[in-house]
Design an enzyme around this catalytic site. Structure first.
Site, PDB file in Angstrom:
ATOM      1  N   HIS A   3      -3.630  -4.502   7.841  1.00  0.00           N
ATOM      2  CA  HIS A   3      -3.707  -3.366   8.768  1.00  0.00           C
ATOM      3  C   HIS A   3      -2.765  -3.561   9.940  1.00  0.00           C
ATOM      4  CE1 HIS A   3      -5.134   0.291  10.582  1.00  0.00           C
ATOM      5  NE2 HIS A   3      -5.777   0.516   9.462  1.00  0.00           N
ATOM      6  N   GLY A   4      -1.804  -2.640  10.014  1.00  0.00           N
ATOM      7  CA  GLY A   4      -0.899  -2.607  11.163  1.00  0.00           C
ATOM      8  C   GLY A   4       0.194  -3.655  11.145  1.00  0.00           C
ATOM      9  N   GLU A  57     -11.152  -9.362   3.422  1.00  0.00           N
ATOM     10  CA  GLU A  57      -9.861  -8.993   4.000  1.00  0.00           C
ATOM     11  C   GLU A  57     -10.091  -8.816   5.489  1.00  0.00           C
ATOM     12  OE1 GLU A  57      -7.215  -6.443   1.922  1.00  0.00           O
ATOM     13  OE2 GLU A  57      -6.431  -5.553   3.770  1.00  0.00           O
ATOM     14  N   ASP A  95      -0.099   4.489  -0.099  1.00  0.00           N
ATOM     15  CA  ASP A  95      -0.811   5.717   0.286  1.00  0.00           C
ATOM     16  C   ASP A  95       0.104   6.755   0.931  1.00  0.00           C
ATOM     17  OD1 ASP A  95      -3.134   4.451  -0.459  1.00  0.00           O
ATOM     18  OD2 ASP A  95      -3.882   4.163   1.585  1.00  0.00           O
ATOM     19  N   HIS A  96       0.987   6.286   1.821  1.00  0.00           N
ATOM     20  CA  HIS A  96       1.709   7.269   2.633  1.00  0.00           C
ATOM     21  C   HIS A  96       2.895   7.898   1.917  1.00  0.00           C
ATOM     22  CE1 HIS A  96      -1.217   6.810   5.564  1.00  0.00           C
ATOM     23  NE2 HIS A  96      -0.926   5.560   5.845  1.00  0.00           N
ATOM     24  N   ARG A 154      -9.397   8.054  -0.707  1.00  0.00           N
ATOM     25  CA  ARG A 154     -10.333   8.471   0.346  1.00  0.00           C
ATOM     26  C   ARG A 154     -11.206   9.600  -0.140  1.00  0.00           C
ATOM     27  NH1 ARG A 154      -8.690   6.345   5.694  1.00  0.00           N
ATOM     28  NH2 ARG A 154     -10.433   7.551   6.473  1.00  0.00           N
ATOM     29  N   ARG A 162      -6.951  12.758   1.100  1.00  0.00           N
ATOM     30  CA  ARG A 162      -5.849  13.211   1.949  1.00  0.00           C
ATOM     31  C   ARG A 162      -4.502  12.662   1.494  1.00  0.00           C
ATOM     32  NH1 ARG A 162      -7.300   9.995   7.483  1.00  0.00           N
ATOM     33  NH2 ARG A 162      -9.299  10.978   7.109  1.00  0.00           N
ATOM     34  N   HIS A 163      -4.501  11.546   0.773  1.00  0.00           N
ATOM     35  CA  HIS A 163      -3.214  11.059   0.250  1.00  0.00           C
ATOM     36  C   HIS A 163      -3.331  10.766  -1.253  1.00  0.00           C
ATOM     37  CE1 HIS A 163      -5.163   7.370   1.594  1.00  0.00           C
ATOM     38  NE2 HIS A 163      -4.812   7.525   2.851  1.00  0.00           N
ATOM     39  N   THR A 223      -7.018   6.442  10.276  1.00  0.00           N
ATOM     40  CA  THR A 223      -6.870   5.332   9.337  1.00  0.00           C
ATOM     41  C   THR A 223      -8.152   4.508   9.435  1.00  0.00           C
ATOM     42  OG1 THR A 223      -5.501   3.414   8.737  1.00  0.00           O
ATOM     43  CG2 THR A 223      -5.654   3.927  11.082  1.00  0.00           C
ATOM     44  N   THR A 224      -8.256   3.439   8.650  1.00  0.00           N
ATOM     45  CA  THR A 224      -9.483   2.643   8.667  1.00  0.00           C
ATOM     46  C   THR A 224      -9.566   1.908   9.999  1.00  0.00           C
ATOM     47  OG1 THR A 224      -9.038   2.353   6.320  1.00  0.00           O
ATOM     48  CG2 THR A 224     -10.851   1.083   7.243  1.00  0.00           C
ATOM     49  N   ASN A 255       0.853  -1.187   0.000  1.00  0.00           N
ATOM     50  CA  ASN A 255       0.000   0.000   0.000  1.00  0.00           C
ATOM     51  C   ASN A 255       0.896   1.247   0.000  1.00  0.00           C
ATOM     52  OD1 ASN A 255      -1.413   2.273   1.085  1.00  0.00           O
ATOM     53  ND2 ASN A 255      -3.061   0.911   1.713  1.00  0.00           N
ATOM     54  N   GLU A 314      -8.756   0.400  -2.728  1.00  0.00           N
ATOM     55  CA  GLU A 314      -9.576   0.447  -1.509  1.00  0.00           C
ATOM     56  C   GLU A 314     -10.469   1.673  -1.585  1.00  0.00           C
ATOM     57  OE1 GLU A 314      -6.133  -1.335   1.465  1.00  0.00           O
ATOM     58  OE2 GLU A 314      -6.935   0.669   1.791  1.00  0.00           O
ATOM     59  N   GLY A 367       1.141  -1.403   4.354  1.00  0.00           N
ATOM     60  CA  GLY A 367       1.517  -0.068   3.903  1.00  0.00           C
ATOM     61  C   GLY A 367       2.355   0.715   4.884  1.00  0.00           C
ATOM     62  N   HIS A 368       1.706   1.220   5.926  1.00  0.00           N
ATOM     63  CA  HIS A 368       2.326   2.210   6.804  1.00  0.00           C
ATOM     64  C   HIS A 368       3.713   1.780   7.291  1.00  0.00           C
ATOM     65  CE1 HIS A 368       2.227   5.518   9.749  1.00  0.00           C
ATOM     66  NE2 HIS A 368       2.874   4.666  10.518  1.00  0.00           N
ATOM     67  N   ARG A 422       3.679  18.832   1.257  1.00  0.00           N
ATOM     68  CA  ARG A 422       4.319  19.984   0.621  1.00  0.00           C
ATOM     69  C   ARG A 422       3.513  20.549  -0.548  1.00  0.00           C
ATOM     70  NH1 ARG A 422       9.857  21.521   0.977  1.00  0.00           N
ATOM     71  NH2 ARG A 422      10.158  21.683   3.209  1.00  0.00           N
ATOM     72  N   HIS A 456      -5.654   3.510  -1.454  1.00  0.00           N
ATOM     73  CA  HIS A 456      -6.958   3.879  -0.907  1.00  0.00           C
ATOM     74  C   HIS A 456      -7.288   5.300  -1.362  1.00  0.00           C
ATOM     75  CE1 HIS A 456      -9.594   4.131   3.024  1.00  0.00           C
ATOM     76  NE2 HIS A 456     -10.253   4.486   1.934  1.00  0.00           N
TER      77      HIS A 456
HETATM   78  N1  PXP Z   1      -5.919  -3.173   4.156  1.00  0.00           N
HETATM   79  C1  PXP Z   1      -6.874  -2.229   4.269  1.00  0.00           C
HETATM   80  C2  PXP Z   1      -8.263  -2.591   3.850  1.00  0.00           C
HETATM   81  C3  PXP Z   1      -6.587  -0.926   4.718  1.00  0.00           C
HETATM   82  O1  PXP Z   1      -7.557  -0.007   4.821  1.00  0.00           O
HETATM   83  C4  PXP Z   1      -5.247  -0.619   5.033  1.00  0.00           C
HETATM   84  C5  PXP Z   1      -4.895   0.778   5.463  1.00  0.00           C
HETATM   85  O2  PXP Z   1      -5.135   1.659   4.411  1.00  0.00           O
HETATM   86  C6  PXP Z   1      -4.279  -1.619   4.895  1.00  0.00           C
HETATM   87  C7  PXP Z   1      -4.637  -2.892   4.477  1.00  0.00           C
HETATM   88  C8  PXP Z   1      -2.832  -1.370   5.189  1.00  0.00           C
HETATM   89  O3  PXP Z   1      -2.677  -1.061   6.530  1.00  0.00           O
HETATM   90  P1  PXP Z   1      -1.282  -0.511   7.039  1.00  0.00           P
HETATM   91  O4  PXP Z   1      -1.040   0.768   6.323  1.00  0.00           O
HETATM   92  O5  PXP Z   1      -1.498  -0.329   8.506  1.00  0.00           O
HETATM   93  O6  PXP Z   1      -0.245  -1.547   6.727  1.00  0.00           O
END
Ligand code: PXP
Length: 252
Positions: free
Chosen positions: A200-201, A157, A12-13, A48, A52-53, A106-107, A10, A76, A222-223, A21, A46
């Site tokens: 997630h996480g 998921e 996004d970040h 959104r 935001r990203h 976040t979600t 992912n 997403e 992702g993060h 910036r 994602h």
């Molecule tokens: N899966 C879904 C459905 C999510 O919403 C996210 C966060 O955008 C992720 C996976 C990835 O989560 P993380 O960024 O915490 O790794």
């Protein structure tokens, strides 16, 4: 144990940093290419509601690049008519429907499919008819899994945030219970014919027990990876995650 676990990165970040910036760099497209070259099987983004990203233009560019490379885009998105139109236009390989609240960082939880079935099922059908695989992002809850299977979605998921947070905070008993719930959810989902993804996480310490759940076919991360990339570079960060997944589920 079933076959190799796919890794979706992912990005996004990368867009979060760019948007801080208001300039054109760092470019999430470049991150997507580096991640693929380093062993990611696909790219997750994602879009959104508040942009935001990831932006609409990012989705257009990612969809085109990934199509050319024959790699999957996992889009997403919230269950809204605006997002549905965007997904129908770009025809991503996969769409993961997620709950979305503007004020959240976040979600934070899974979709409430059990109560939202009449609203979610038509979305699933339209996306499937348009050629996307649909996944529902849900908690490890038997009612939600059963409801997900009735929407016609092919994939769920599982939200791994509860397990990952507990593990990171050293709450061993809580983490154990969360992991057991994920294992039971994966078993139930597979028995209903659903493909199981998780995300997630997830970080280097939590990936092994999740990847070891035999029904898990794909992880979306992702993060942690984008943060780790600051210290070791994105290719190296993704490569290390790939190795840790393969260590518990060796490619057959
Ligand atoms: N899966 C879904 C459905 C999510 O919403 C996210 C966060 O955008 C992720 C996976 C990835 O989560 P993380 O960024 O915490 O790794």
């Amino acid at each position: 144990m079933s076959k190799r676990v796919r890794l979706g990165v992912n990005i996004d970040h990368v867009a979060t940093i760019r948007n801080a910036r208001g300039v054109s760099y760092p470019d999430p497209m470049r991150a997507a290419i580096v991640a693929l070259d380093a062993g990611a099987d696909g790219v997750t983004a994602h879009l959104r509601e508040d942009r935001r990203h990831i932006s609409d233009a990012d989705i257009a560019r990612l969809a085109e690049m990934l199509r050319e490379r024959g790699k999957p885009l996992n889009l997403e998105m919230a269950v809204t008519s605006e997002m549905l139109d965007i997904a129908l236009h770009h025809k991503p390989h996969a769409v993961c429907l997620v709950p979305e609240r503007r004020e959240e960082r976040t979600t934070e939880g899974g979709l409430d499919v059990a109560h939202g079935h009449n609203w979610i099922a038509p979305f699933v059908q339209k996306l499937k008819d348009n050629g996307s695989r649909v996944s529902l992002f849900i908690g490890a809850n038997p009612l939600q899994i059963e409801a997900a299977s009735r929407t016609g979605a092919e994939v769920i998921e599982l939200h791994t945030g509860g397990f990952c947070d507990a593990a990171r905070e050293g709450q061993a008993e809580n983490a154990h219970q969360e992991l057991k719930a994920l294992q039971a959810a994966a078993t139930q989902a597979a028995s209903l014919g659903l493909e199981v993804h998780a995300g997630h996480g997830i970080d280097y310490d939590t990936v092994a027990p999740i990847a070891a759940i035999p029904q898990v076919a794909e992880l979306n991360i992702g993060h942690f990876l984008i943060g780790e990339a600051i210290f070791r570079g994105l290719a190296d960060a993704v490569g290390e995650m790939r190795r840790r997944i393969d260590a518990v589920r060796p490619p057959s």
